[in-house]
Scaffold this motif. Structure first.
Motif, PDB file in Angstrom:
ATOM      1  N   ALA A 151      31.850  39.275  38.870  1.00 52.95           N
ATOM      2  CA  ALA A 151      30.978  38.272  38.253  1.00 52.95           C
ATOM      3  C   ALA A 151      31.772  37.021  37.905  1.00 52.95           C
ATOM      4  O   ALA A 151      31.301  35.893  38.114  1.00 52.95           O
ATOM      5  N   VAL A 152      32.978  37.204  37.396  1.00 48.95           N
ATOM      6  CA  VAL A 152      33.826  36.060  37.046  1.00 48.95           C
ATOM      7  C   VAL A 152      34.098  35.210  38.285  1.00 48.95           C
ATOM      8  O   VAL A 152      33.980  33.981  38.260  1.00 48.95           O
ATOM      9  N   GLU A 153      34.436  35.866  39.383  1.00 41.18           N
ATOM     10  CA  GLU A 153      34.728  35.133  40.613  1.00 41.18           C
ATOM     11  C   GLU A 153      33.492  34.434  41.170  1.00 41.18           C
ATOM     12  O   GLU A 153      33.575  33.312  41.668  1.00 41.18           O
ATOM     13  N   GLU A 154      32.347  35.081  41.093  1.00 37.67           N
ATOM     14  CA  GLU A 154      31.112  34.456  41.578  1.00 37.67           C
ATOM     15  C   GLU A 154      30.775  33.224  40.751  1.00 37.67           C
ATOM     16  O   GLU A 154      30.349  32.206  41.289  1.00 37.67           O
ATOM     17  N   ARG A 155      30.954  33.300  39.434  1.00 38.70           N
ATOM     18  CA  ARG A 155      30.687  32.127  38.582  1.00 38.70           C
ATOM     19  C   ARG A 155      31.589  30.970  38.967  1.00 38.70           C
ATOM     20  O   ARG A 155      31.188  29.808  38.899  1.00 38.70           O
ATOM     21  N   GLY A 156      32.796  31.262  39.380  1.00 43.42           N
ATOM     22  CA  GLY A 156      33.738  30.212  39.733  1.00 43.42           C
ATOM     23  C   GLY A 156      33.461  29.557  41.076  1.00 43.42           C
ATOM     24  O   GLY A 156      33.980  28.483  41.371  1.00 43.42           O
ATOM     25  N   ARG A 157      32.632  30.165  41.894  1.00 42.01           N
ATOM     26  CA  ARG A 157      32.359  29.630  43.236  1.00 42.01           C
ATOM     27  C   ARG A 157      31.369  28.481  43.234  1.00 42.01           C
ATOM     28  O   ARG A 157      31.404  27.629  44.115  1.00 42.01           O
ATOM     29  N   SER A 158      30.464  28.440  42.259  1.00 41.23           N
ATOM     30  CA  SER A 158      29.409  27.410  42.259  1.00 41.23           C
ATOM     31  C   SER A 158      29.158  26.929  40.843  1.00 41.23           C
ATOM     32  O   SER A 158      29.137  27.710  39.895  1.00 41.23           O
TER      33      SER A 158
ATOM     34  N   HIS B 174      14.350  43.622  40.248  1.00 41.45           N
ATOM     35  CA  HIS B 174      15.047  43.978  39.017  1.00 41.45           C
ATOM     36  C   HIS B 174      16.559  43.988  39.249  1.00 41.45           C
ATOM     37  O   HIS B 174      17.321  43.470  38.433  1.00 41.45           O
ATOM     38  N   ALA B 175      16.982  44.557  40.358  1.00 42.08           N
ATOM     39  CA  ALA B 175      18.414  44.623  40.664  1.00 42.08           C
ATOM     40  C   ALA B 175      18.996  43.222  40.819  1.00 42.08           C
ATOM     41  O   ALA B 175      20.092  42.945  40.323  1.00 42.08           O
ATOM     42  N   GLN B 176      18.276  42.335  41.483  1.00 46.09           N
ATOM     43  CA  GLN B 176      18.769  40.964  41.656  1.00 46.09           C
ATOM     44  C   GLN B 176      18.847  40.250  40.312  1.00 46.09           C
ATOM     45  O   GLN B 176      19.803  39.521  40.045  1.00 46.09           O
ATOM     46  N   ALA B 177      17.849  40.450  39.476  1.00 50.78           N
ATOM     47  CA  ALA B 177      17.841  39.798  38.165  1.00 50.78           C
ATOM     48  C   ALA B 177      19.001  40.292  37.307  1.00 50.78           C
ATOM     49  O   ALA B 177      19.659  39.506  36.624  1.00 50.78           O
ATOM     50  N   ARG B 178      19.269  41.606  37.347  1.00 50.97           N
ATOM     51  CA  ARG B 178      20.397  42.148  36.580  1.00 50.97           C
ATOM     52  C   ARG B 178      21.719  41.608  37.109  1.00 50.97           C
ATOM     53  O   ARG B 178      22.619  41.278  36.339  1.00 50.97           O
ATOM     54  N   HIS B 179      21.828  41.510  38.435  1.00 52.23           N
ATOM     55  CA  HIS B 179      23.049  40.974  39.042  1.00 52.23           C
ATOM     56  C   HIS B 179      23.243  39.523  38.607  1.00 52.23           C
ATOM     57  O   HIS B 179      24.329  39.124  38.199  1.00 52.23           O
ATOM     58  N   ALA B 180      22.190  38.740  38.651  1.00 52.04           N
ATOM     59  CA  ALA B 180      22.268  37.328  38.259  1.00 52.04           C
ATOM     60  C   ALA B 180      22.608  37.192  36.786  1.00 52.04           C
ATOM     61  O   ALA B 180      23.429  36.349  36.411  1.00 52.04           O
ATOM     62  N   ALA B 181      21.998  38.023  35.943  1.00 51.59           N
ATOM     63  CA  ALA B 181      22.265  37.944  34.513  1.00 51.59           C
ATOM     64  C   ALA B 181      23.734  38.253  34.220  1.00 51.59           C
ATOM     65  O   ALA B 181      24.356  37.596  33.392  1.00 51.59           O
ATOM     66  N   ARG B 182      24.277  39.240  34.911  1.00 47.23           N
ATOM     67  CA  ARG B 182      25.690  39.561  34.707  1.00 47.23           C
ATOM     68  C   ARG B 182      26.591  38.404  35.160  1.00 47.23           C
ATOM     69  O   ARG B 182      27.592  38.113  34.543  1.00 47.23           O
ATOM     70  N   ALA B 183      26.218  37.789  36.271  1.00 49.18           N
ATOM     71  CA  ALA B 183      27.035  36.694  36.798  1.00 49.18           C
ATOM     72  C   ALA B 183      27.016  35.485  35.865  1.00 49.18           C
ATOM     73  O   ALA B 183      27.976  34.725  35.821  1.00 49.18           O
ATOM     74  N   LEU B 184      25.923  35.329  35.111  1.00 50.61           N
ATOM     75  CA  LEU B 184      25.809  34.171  34.221  1.00 50.61           C
ATOM     76  C   LEU B 184      26.500  34.364  32.871  1.00 50.61           C
ATOM     77  O   LEU B 184      26.669  33.415  32.137  1.00 50.61           O
ATOM     78  N   ARG B 185      26.895  35.567  32.569  1.00 54.49           N
ATOM     79  CA  ARG B 185      27.549  35.818  31.260  1.00 54.49           C
ATOM     80  C   ARG B 185      28.934  35.270  31.226  1.00 54.49           C
ATOM     81  O   ARG B 185      29.663  35.168  32.119  1.00 54.49           O
TER      82      ARG B 185
END
Length: 141
Positions: free
Chosen positions: A110-117, A130-141
């Motif tokens: 998640a840390v690396e994904e946040r750093g990409r964009s 639901h899975a996509q939303a949870r993945h996105a929420a984790r990436a935004l933390r």
């Protein structure tokens, strides 16, 4: 599969849909079965389900049949999952589930994904699982 009263092609569609929805909502098939069993019990206990008035409330009988049919499809869903695993195959639901699991189990991802964009735009949010939303929420933390 006495409650399943549809053509084989419809069964195939139902199995694929159930497998995808279970994966995208991150739910175990045993949990789905327990949920459906509880709904069957709940509906069967309705006062409208009394044999004296059953003819007047045919939709209840129809609903009970559909719930039981869905329960009876779950072993086919499990077999489909096993067949995919044996062949190292994934479908869209599997990809969404695995991405959510990766985001949960590997915080660095998640840390690396946040750093990409700097910004991520999401079109068609109503189609987000639901899975996509949870993945996105984790990436935004």
């Amino acid at each position: 599969m006495d409650a399943v009263e549809v053509m084989p092609s419809t069964v195939t569609e139902a199995v694929l849909q159930a497998a995808g929805e279970a994966a995208e909502h991150l739910v175990d098939l045993d949990d789905v079965d327990a949920y459906l069993a509880a709904r069957v019990e709940q509906v069967a206990a309705l006062p409208y389900n009394d044999a004296k008035v059953a003819g007047r409330y045919a939709p209840i009988t129809t609903l009970l049949g559909r719930l039981e049919a869905r329960r009876q499809l779950l072993p086919l869903v499990a077999a489909y999952r096993e067949a995919k695993a044996l062949r190292d195959s994934l479908d869209f639901g599997d990809q969404a589930r695995l991405a959510a699991e990766l985001a949960r189990q590997v915080p660095q991802a998640a840390v690396e994904e946040r750093g990409r964009s700097r910004v991520v735009l999401l079109d068609e949010f109503q189609d987000t699982s639901h899975a996509q939303a949870r993945h996105a929420a984790r990436a935004l933390r």
